[in-house]
Design a protein around this motif. Sequence first.
Motif, PDB file in Angstrom:
ATOM      1  N   VAL A   1       3.880   1.955   2.666  1.00  0.00           N
ATOM      2  CA  VAL A   1       4.814   3.070   2.528  1.00  0.00           C
ATOM      3  C   VAL A   1       4.026   4.335   2.873  1.00  0.00           C
ATOM      4  O   VAL A   1       3.003   4.616   2.255  1.00  0.00           O
ATOM      5  CB  VAL A   1       5.371   3.154   1.091  1.00  0.00           C
ATOM      6  CG1 VAL A   1       6.289   4.360   0.941  1.00  0.00           C
ATOM      7  CG2 VAL A   1       6.107   1.863   0.728  1.00  0.00           C
ATOM      8  N   PHE A   2       4.477   5.108   3.875  1.00  0.00           N
ATOM      9  CA  PHE A   2       3.690   6.248   4.335  1.00  0.00           C
ATOM     10  C   PHE A   2       4.558   7.474   4.570  1.00  0.00           C
ATOM     11  O   PHE A   2       5.723   7.370   4.948  1.00  0.00           O
ATOM     12  CB  PHE A   2       2.936   5.892   5.626  1.00  0.00           C
ATOM     13  CG  PHE A   2       3.816   5.646   6.824  1.00  0.00           C
ATOM     14  CD1 PHE A   2       4.059   6.653   7.758  1.00  0.00           C
ATOM     15  CD2 PHE A   2       4.407   4.408   7.040  1.00  0.00           C
ATOM     16  CE1 PHE A   2       4.868   6.442   8.856  1.00  0.00           C
ATOM     17  CE2 PHE A   2       5.222   4.170   8.138  1.00  0.00           C
ATOM     18  CZ  PHE A   2       5.460   5.192   9.053  1.00  0.00           C
TER      19      PHE A   2
ATOM     20  N   ALA B   1       0.835  -1.202   0.000  1.00  0.00           N
ATOM     21  CA  ALA B   1       0.000   0.000   0.000  1.00  0.00           C
ATOM     22  C   ALA B   1       0.869   1.250   0.000  1.00  0.00           C
ATOM     23  O   ALA B   1       1.880   1.317   0.709  1.00  0.00           O
ATOM     24  CB  ALA B   1      -0.921  -0.006   1.215  1.00  0.00           C
ATOM     25  N   ILE B   2       0.468   2.235  -0.788  1.00  0.00           N
ATOM     26  CA  ILE B   2       1.225   3.478  -0.928  1.00  0.00           C
ATOM     27  C   ILE B   2       0.378   4.610  -0.351  1.00  0.00           C
ATOM     28  O   ILE B   2      -0.665   4.981  -0.905  1.00  0.00           O
ATOM     29  CB  ILE B   2       1.573   3.755  -2.398  1.00  0.00           C
ATOM     30  CG1 ILE B   2       2.205   2.519  -3.042  1.00  0.00           C
ATOM     31  CG2 ILE B   2       2.518   4.943  -2.509  1.00  0.00           C
ATOM     32  CD1 ILE B   2       2.447   2.651  -4.535  1.00  0.00           C
TER      33      ILE B   2
ATOM     34  N   GLU C   1       8.770   9.083  -4.426  1.00  0.00           N
ATOM     35  CA  GLU C   1       8.706   7.764  -3.789  1.00  0.00           C
ATOM     36  C   GLU C   1       7.461   6.981  -4.205  1.00  0.00           C
ATOM     37  O   GLU C   1       7.449   5.749  -4.144  1.00  0.00           O
ATOM     38  CB  GLU C   1       8.742   7.910  -2.266  1.00  0.00           C
ATOM     39  CG  GLU C   1      10.081   8.321  -1.697  1.00  0.00           C
ATOM     40  CD  GLU C   1      10.375   9.810  -1.816  1.00  0.00           C
ATOM     41  OE1 GLU C   1      11.502  10.230  -1.507  1.00  0.00           O
ATOM     42  OE2 GLU C   1       9.459  10.574  -2.224  1.00  0.00           O
ATOM     43  N   TYR C   2       6.407   7.677  -4.611  1.00  0.00           N
ATOM     44  CA  TYR C   2       5.189   6.980  -5.027  1.00  0.00           C
ATOM     45  C   TYR C   2       5.466   6.093  -6.236  1.00  0.00           C
ATOM     46  O   TYR C   2       5.150   4.891  -6.242  1.00  0.00           O
ATOM     47  CB  TYR C   2       4.093   7.999  -5.359  1.00  0.00           C
ATOM     48  CG  TYR C   2       2.697   7.419  -5.364  1.00  0.00           C
ATOM     49  CD1 TYR C   2       2.295   6.513  -6.341  1.00  0.00           C
ATOM     50  CD2 TYR C   2       1.781   7.756  -4.392  1.00  0.00           C
ATOM     51  CE1 TYR C   2       1.032   5.961  -6.347  1.00  0.00           C
ATOM     52  CE2 TYR C   2       0.509   7.214  -4.379  1.00  0.00           C
ATOM     53  CZ  TYR C   2       0.136   6.317  -5.356  1.00  0.00           C
ATOM     54  OH  TYR C   2      -1.108   5.762  -5.350  1.00  0.00           O
ATOM     55  N   LEU C   3       6.062   6.675  -7.267  1.00  0.00           N
ATOM     56  CA  LEU C   3       6.321   5.904  -8.484  1.00  0.00           C
ATOM     57  C   LEU C   3       7.512   4.970  -8.324  1.00  0.00           C
ATOM     58  O   LEU C   3       7.574   3.919  -8.972  1.00  0.00           O
ATOM     59  CB  LEU C   3       6.510   6.850  -9.663  1.00  0.00           C
ATOM     60  CG  LEU C   3       5.243   7.616 -10.053  1.00  0.00           C
ATOM     61  CD1 LEU C   3       5.541   8.664 -11.119  1.00  0.00           C
ATOM     62  CD2 LEU C   3       4.157   6.666 -10.551  1.00  0.00           C
TER      63      LEU C   3
ATOM     64  N   VAL D   1      -0.744  -0.757  -4.371  1.00  0.00           N
ATOM     65  CA  VAL D   1      -2.134  -0.440  -4.037  1.00  0.00           C
ATOM     66  C   VAL D   1      -2.202   1.022  -3.607  1.00  0.00           C
ATOM     67  O   VAL D   1      -1.494   1.430  -2.686  1.00  0.00           O
ATOM     68  CB  VAL D   1      -2.649  -1.346  -2.895  1.00  0.00           C
ATOM     69  CG1 VAL D   1      -4.077  -0.971  -2.513  1.00  0.00           C
ATOM     70  CG2 VAL D   1      -2.569  -2.816  -3.284  1.00  0.00           C
ATOM     71  N   ASN D   2      -3.047   1.807  -4.256  1.00  0.00           N
ATOM     72  CA  ASN D   2      -3.193   3.214  -3.879  1.00  0.00           C
ATOM     73  C   ASN D   2      -3.950   3.328  -2.559  1.00  0.00           C
ATOM     74  O   ASN D   2      -4.774   2.489  -2.212  1.00  0.00           O
ATOM     75  CB  ASN D   2      -3.934   3.984  -4.967  1.00  0.00           C
ATOM     76  CG  ASN D   2      -5.373   3.534  -5.118  1.00  0.00           C
ATOM     77  OD1 ASN D   2      -5.658   2.327  -5.110  1.00  0.00           O
ATOM     78  ND2 ASN D   2      -6.299   4.471  -5.250  1.00  0.00           N
TER      79      ASN D   2
END
Length: 412
Positions: free
Chosen positions: A106-107, A58-59, A66-68, A82-83
């Motif tokens: 990832v947060f 999960a992102i 960092e998202y991509l 996973v968004n």
Amino acid sequence: MAGWNFAELWERIAAQRPDADAQVQGDRRISWGEFDRRADGLARFLLDRGATHQDKVAIYVHNCPEYLETSFACYKAGLVPVNTNYRYVEDELAYLWDNADAMAVVFHGTFADRVDAVRTRVPTVTTWLWVDDGSGPCPAWATPYEDAAATPTATSGSGSGGHTVAEWGRSGDDILMIYTGGTTGMPKGTMWRQDDLIRALCSTGNPVLGEECETAGYDAALEAIGANAAPGLLACPLMHGTGWFTANMYLTSGGSVVSLPSRHFDVEELLDVIEAEKVGALTIVGDAFAKPMVSALDAEPDRWDISSVVLITSSGVMWSESAKRGCSPITPACCWSTASARRRRSGWASRCPPATRPPAPPRLRWAPTPGWSPRTDATSSRARGRSGGWPSAATCHSATTRTRPSRPARSS
């Protein structure tokens, strides 16, 4: 290998143009080579922590490189990105991560307290990766994202050139998951095969990607990429399908993804970045973005030069004809593309400004695409724009892509 896979495409682009920008956000410029290396490190870290084929990651961050990178790492390791909507509160987060069977999250640091409040409710999550945003120190129960991205890849399970490849390899059957905003109840996850998504979205700018991977091959796909792909700017959040899907499309074209530094929409910042980065494609969400743009440009017509923009894509909310007409004199050679979702079917319809587009067929606002095949659910290469770069203004009125309805289901 079954079908097109993002990791295989992006690794080849990184090898071809390692020093070109892959991501830009404010003062941060991430080259394709760095993008590739960091994603390899993160993929290796997740595998070392016990991730198995098609485990969910999960992102939970605002727009940032960092998202991509996390998405790329998942594609490399055969995992599923996973968004996560960063506006969710504790109950929604716990529901989504449990429903997705997430093994890692990832947060951004700003969400640390909220994450801590739900950790005991999601026992499947064994790895928490903290992205530093200056909001405070890394919690003791999390791992700094930078440490994970720096994981060495020259270990067992790495492929040629140090790329991280899990024992199960990569496939076009590998999926990504997009969760809805829950407007019809709690959030629901929709699974996309990578091959389906690549052929549905990315083949408009690169016709080779509309063909069978086993027939066309990655070398032909790379040859069709333009030498100087234009940057694509995301004015909307990556956590929404509009932003995430078009970001995948921009990267697969060999270009770069530009995102805004601010966490709240600032139309002057948007126009400043378009001019500074010579943005070629812009992703917005309807009138909420288009009308402020038109108002700002009308108020100061000589302040910004946004003539580099040749494609504006919108989805999610209405993009009115009045807003499009307001954009037309400002970007006279620009293509407009509207994506809609109804009954879990995605449809793309594009058109050019009145001065450049051919006449539309009678009684149709959006022309059906010639060459669309129900066998592949993709537009034929004859109906798409030129290979390499964005569709030309002369052809974009028919550069429509339709896709098969995705199957919404709880992940297995």
